[in-house]
Design a protein around this motif. Structure first.
Motif, short mmCIF file in Angstrom:
data_model
loop_
_atom_site.label_atom_id
_atom_site.label_comp_id
_atom_site.label_asym_id
_atom_site.label_seq_id
_atom_site.Cartn_x
_atom_site.Cartn_y
_atom_site.Cartn_z
N ILE A 1 -0.73 10.36 -3.98
CA ILE A 1 -0.25 11.69 -3.58
C ILE A 1 0.33 12.42 -4.79
CG2 ILE A 1 1.50 12.90 -2.21
CD1 ILE A 1 1.10 10.72 -0.08
N ARG A 2 1.08 11.72 -5.62
CA ARG A 2 1.63 12.34 -6.83
C ARG A 2 0.53 12.85 -7.74
NH1 ARG A 2 6.18 7.64 -7.69
NH2 ARG A 2 7.93 8.71 -6.67
N LYS A 3 -0.58 12.11 -7.85
CA LYS A 3 -1.68 12.55 -8.70
C LYS A 3 -2.32 13.82 -8.16
CE LYS A 3 -2.96 8.03 -10.63
NZ LYS A 3 -4.01 6.97 -10.68
N LYS A 4 -2.36 13.95 -6.84
CA LYS A 4 -3.02 15.10 -6.22
C LYS A 4 -2.11 16.31 -6.07
CE LYS A 4 -6.27 12.22 -3.60
NZ LYS A 4 -6.78 11.85 -2.25
N LEU A 5 -0.81 16.08 -5.87
CA LEU A 5 0.11 17.18 -5.57
C LEU A 5 1.17 17.42 -6.64
CD1 LEU A 5 0.71 16.59 -1.74
CD2 LEU A 5 -0.82 18.24 -2.83
N GLY A 6 1.26 16.53 -7.61
CA GLY A 6 2.26 16.69 -8.66
C GLY A 6 3.18 15.47 -8.75
N LEU B 1 16.34 2.22 -2.33
CA LEU B 1 16.50 2.87 -1.03
C LEU B 1 15.18 3.34 -0.42
CD1 LEU B 1 19.71 5.01 -1.71
CD2 LEU B 1 19.55 2.83 -0.50
N GLY B 2 14.33 3.95 -1.25
CA GLY B 2 13.07 4.43 -0.70
C GLY B 2 12.58 5.68 -1.39
N TYR B 3 12.10 6.64 -0.61
CA TYR B 3 11.49 7.84 -1.14
C TYR B 3 12.09 9.08 -0.48
CZ TYR B 3 8.02 4.43 -2.65
OH TYR B 3 7.39 3.35 -3.20
N SER B 4 12.03 10.19 -1.23
CA SER B 4 12.55 11.45 -0.70
C SER B 4 11.61 12.58 -1.13
CB SER B 4 13.96 11.72 -1.21
OG SER B 4 14.44 12.97 -0.73
N THR C 1 0.81 -1.22 0.00
CA THR C 1 0.00 0.00 0.00
C THR C 1 0.84 1.27 0.00
OG1 THR C 1 -0.18 -0.16 2.40
CG2 THR C 1 -2.01 -1.03 1.11
N ILE C 2 2.08 1.22 0.46
CA ILE C 2 2.93 2.41 0.43
C ILE C 2 3.05 2.91 -1.00
CG2 ILE C 2 5.26 3.30 0.76
CD1 ILE C 2 3.74 2.96 3.36
N GLU C 3 3.32 2.01 -1.93
CA GLU C 3 3.44 2.39 -3.33
C GLU C 3 2.13 2.97 -3.86
OE1 GLU C 3 4.43 -0.42 -1.99
OE2 GLU C 3 6.58 -0.56 -2.40
N VAL C 4 1.02 2.41 -3.43
CA VAL C 4 -0.29 2.90 -3.85
C VAL C 4 -0.51 4.33 -3.36
CG1 VAL C 4 -2.79 2.60 -3.63
CG2 VAL C 4 -1.32 0.60 -3.95
N PHE C 5 -0.18 4.58 -2.09
CA PHE C 5 -0.38 5.91 -1.53
C PHE C 5 0.55 6.94 -2.17
CE2 PHE C 5 -1.83 3.58 2.50
CZ PHE C 5 -3.15 3.61 2.08
N VAL C 6 1.78 6.56 -2.46
CA VAL C 6 2.71 7.48 -3.13
C VAL C 6 2.15 7.88 -4.49
CG1 VAL C 6 4.97 7.65 -4.24
CG2 VAL C 6 4.79 6.72 -1.93
N THR C 7 1.62 6.91 -5.22
CA THR C 7 1.03 7.18 -6.54
C THR C 7 -0.15 8.15 -6.42
OG1 THR C 7 1.68 5.01 -7.39
CG2 THR C 7 -0.10 6.16 -8.55
N THR D 1 10.17 11.80 -4.75
CA THR D 1 11.14 11.15 -5.63
C THR D 1 11.41 9.72 -5.16
OG1 THR D 1 12.23 13.27 -6.02
CG2 THR D 1 13.48 11.28 -6.58
N THR D 2 11.35 8.78 -6.07
CA THR D 2 11.71 7.41 -5.76
C THR D 2 13.21 7.22 -5.94
OG1 THR D 2 9.56 6.57 -6.50
CG2 THR D 2 11.37 4.98 -6.38
#
Length: 224
Positions: free
Chosen positions: A197-202, A212-215, A189-195, A207-208
């Motif tokens: 958030i990107r749709k809503k905020l840009g 390592l993870g996300y920044s 679900t982390i990947e789902v939520f990141v996707t 950054t993936t």
């Protein structure tokens, strides 16, 4: 953000849990000092609310053990004891703040927010990255001044990344800090939520970093 409540009085423990979950925190609870010490020593928490008058092991001993073990999470001591000597003992044992019962929920949550902000190096109640603002007091998120509606889990993930802006945060760390103890940590679900958030905020807000993870960085610093 993930919080542990160590409180032996069931009604107060349940009330605190409901209040904090309503404010957007992932919450674990413990009803005695032994269980509380174990959870605080083995799980990742952004802050802990700790009662001093606990069965099995008293709160001061639990706190002292955590600090001797090198555990540095912020601890808010919550107790019916309100004499200056008890406050001094709690702070000397490693507490970061102190609230005496009875208390107002709004004050406790405000103190908790402040502890978590300071622990991550943020002085302001507003977390900002470019034109994105997250107000930790109201829970509102805006982009270029326009409100953005996020789900509870999307908000928790964005909040954690904003608290740790400029750092690479692993998927495991995100799971440990935005979900409670019973969450299925094999979930994607982390990947789902990141996707989402990107749709809503840009698309470039998070950054993936492969392997390592996300920044989350200021726009001028971010790289794809």
């Amino acid at each position: 953000m993930r919080v542990l409540i160590v409180e032996d009085e069931p009604n107060l423990r349940n009330q605190l849990q409901a209040t904090l979950e309503g404010a957007g925190y992932a919450v674990d609870t413990a009803s005695d000092g032994e269980e509380g010490h174990y959870l605080g020593s083995t799980e990742a928490y952004d802050a802990i609310i700790l009662d001093l008058g606990l069965p099995e092991i008293d709160g001061l001993t639990v706190l002292d053990r955590w600090r001797k073990e090198g555990r540095t999470m912020p601890v808010l001591v919550l107790t019916a004891r309100d004499s200056w000597s008890d406050k001094v003992a709690g702070l000397d044992a490693g507490a970061d703040d102190y609230v005496a019962k009875p208390f107002q929920s709004e004050e406790l949550i405000a103190r908790l927010r402040a502890l978590i902000r300071r622990a991550s190096g943020n002085a302001s109640a507003e977390l900002i990255a470019g034109d994105i603002r997250l107000d930790t007091r109201s829970g509102k998120v805006t982009k270029a001044g326009e409100p953005v509606k996020l789900t509870a889990q999307e908000y928790k993930l964005l909040s954690y990344l904003l608290h740790h802006k400029g750092k690479v945060v692993s998927r495991t760390e995100l799971i440990e800090h935005i979900y409670d103890q019973d969450f299925d940590r094999d979930s994607n679900t982390i990947e789902v939520f990141v996707t989402r958030i990107r749709k809503k905020l840009g698309a470039d807000v998070i950054t993936t970093i492969r392997g390592l993870g996300y920044s989350l960085d200021e726009p001028s610093e971010a790289s794809v």
